[in-house]
Motif scaffolding. Structure first.
Motif, PDB file in Angstrom:
ATOM      1  N   THR A 221       1.069  -1.043  -0.270  1.00  0.00           N
ATOM      2  CA  THR A 221      -0.229  -0.050  -0.446  1.00  0.00           C
ATOM      3  C   THR A 221       0.826   1.348  -0.232  1.00  0.00           C
ATOM      4  O   THR A 221       2.064   1.679   0.626  1.00  0.00           O
ATOM      5  N   ASP A 222       0.211   2.127  -0.217  1.00  0.00           N
ATOM      6  CA  ASP A 222       1.025   3.771  -0.264  1.00  0.00           C
ATOM      7  C   ASP A 222       0.057   4.972   0.450  1.00  0.00           C
ATOM      8  O   ASP A 222       0.603   5.759   0.827  1.00  0.00           O
ATOM      9  N   SER A 223      -0.565   4.144   0.835  1.00  0.00           N
ATOM     10  CA  SER A 223      -1.413   4.556   1.958  1.00  0.00           C
ATOM     11  C   SER A 223      -0.627   4.391   3.699  1.00  0.00           C
ATOM     12  O   SER A 223      -0.388   3.277   3.687  1.00  0.00           O
ATOM     13  N   GLY A 226      -3.341   2.771   5.469  1.00  0.00           N
ATOM     14  CA  GLY A 226      -3.327   0.793   5.499  1.00  0.00           C
ATOM     15  C   GLY A 226      -2.448   0.701   5.851  1.00  0.00           C
ATOM     16  O   GLY A 226      -2.627  -0.875   6.018  1.00  0.00           O
TER      17      GLY A 226
END
Length: 306
Positions: A221-223, A226
């Motif tokens: 994930t890039d979040s 997340g």
């Protein structure tokens, strides 16, 4: 090899109460390390996690020799070392990794000397180095659970500030955040997380709980929210599966948990939706006009959490 159903039956067997206790501790410590590991991975400070893991060793050894509380002994040693590293690293003439290296070997050496005073020297040393999850005392069990919950609560309170210093220290300093105090908070948090995890997988392997689940989540994930969610799930799942395989195949618990987490990391590196090797290979075959659409827009998305 026993079936998962048999394993669940054993968990609720009163004669095997130590097994359910081991599972709770393994999952709890994995979740705590998964959360803290996100800060560790994003800041690229895995080395300090290893140093603190060795720094708690003399405190554990002293507590063991005097028959005291292992969690308290390890926490005192780890926190003191973390504070010393944080304070001395403010000196621009000394790089942080050099200071960490000094305490890394010194603390471990002190622990070996201290534990040599124990009557069962060889067995005690092996217990600390490789873990003894089924030998956790009831008072240590309660202390670990309470400490883990309190640590997660503290991280939740200071999450935004820790994220700010993790992603851009200079900007955080310019906005008036107490960067040094937040550094110390993170160092101390790492120390406490290490203490509650040492008996699960041992002093040598504890760094894996801090780094591997968070690194795998970073690939998925890039979040940041997340990542904070995925890392504890990976850690907790690794603990559950690792304990099951350890119990059914008579394998070392700590090593099995670490290998499961490592396998998940490798799968994430291969199959990650955006940063896995297969996804990157497929992007390399798209037409030039599609590259801008597929390229990630930022290294990590903080979203509303920061």
């Amino acid at each position: 090899m026993i079936t998962p159903v048999d394993f669940i039956t054993d968990l609720f067997n009163p004669d095997l109460a130590f097994l359910s206790k081991a599972l709770i501790i393994a999952v709890c410590s994995s979740i705590v390390c998964g959360v803290i590991g996100c800060y560790v991975v994003l800041r690229g400070m895995a080395f300090i996690g290893d140093a603190v893991a060795h720094a708690v060793f003399p405190g554990l050894a002293v507590a063991f020799v005097i028959q005291g509380n292992l969690v308290l002994g390890g926490a005192v040693a780890g926190v003191l070392t973390a504070l010393l590293i944080g304070l001395l690293s403010q000196n621009r003439r000394l790089k942080e990794d050099g200071i960490i290296g000094v305490f890394f070997v010194a603390a471990f050496a002190l622990g070996i000397v201290v534990i040599s005073f124990s009557p069962g020297y060889a067995g005690s040393l092996q217990q600390f180095l490789f873990g003894s999850i089924v030998g956790i005392r009831d008072e240590d069990f309660v202390t670990m659970i309470v400490t883990g919950l309190l640590l997660l609560a503290v991280l939740a309170v200071f999450h935004k500030e820790l994220v700010a210093t993790t992603l851009d220290r200079e900007m955080a300093r310019a906005t008036g955040l107490p960067v040094m105090a937040l550094d110390l908070l993170l160092y101390v948090s790492v120390a406490v997380a290490v203490v509650i995890s040492v008996q699960t997988i041992g002093n040598i392997l504890v760094l894996a709980l801090l780094v591997t689940p968070a690194a795998a989540a970073r690939l998925l994930t890039d979040s940041l929210p997340g990542m904070m969610l995925i890392a504890p799930i990976i850690g907790g799942s690794s603990a559950l599966v690792g304990l099951y395989l350890s119990w059914s195949l008579d394998l070392p618990t700590g090593g099995t948990i670490v290998l499961i987490a490592t396998a998940i990391f490798i799968l994430a590196g291969l199959l990650g939706p955006r940063h896995g090797l297969i996804a990157r290979w497929r992007r390399g075959r798209v037409q030039p006009e599609d590259e801008e659409r597929l390229a990630p827009t930022s290294p990590i998305r903080v979203e509303a959490s920061a």
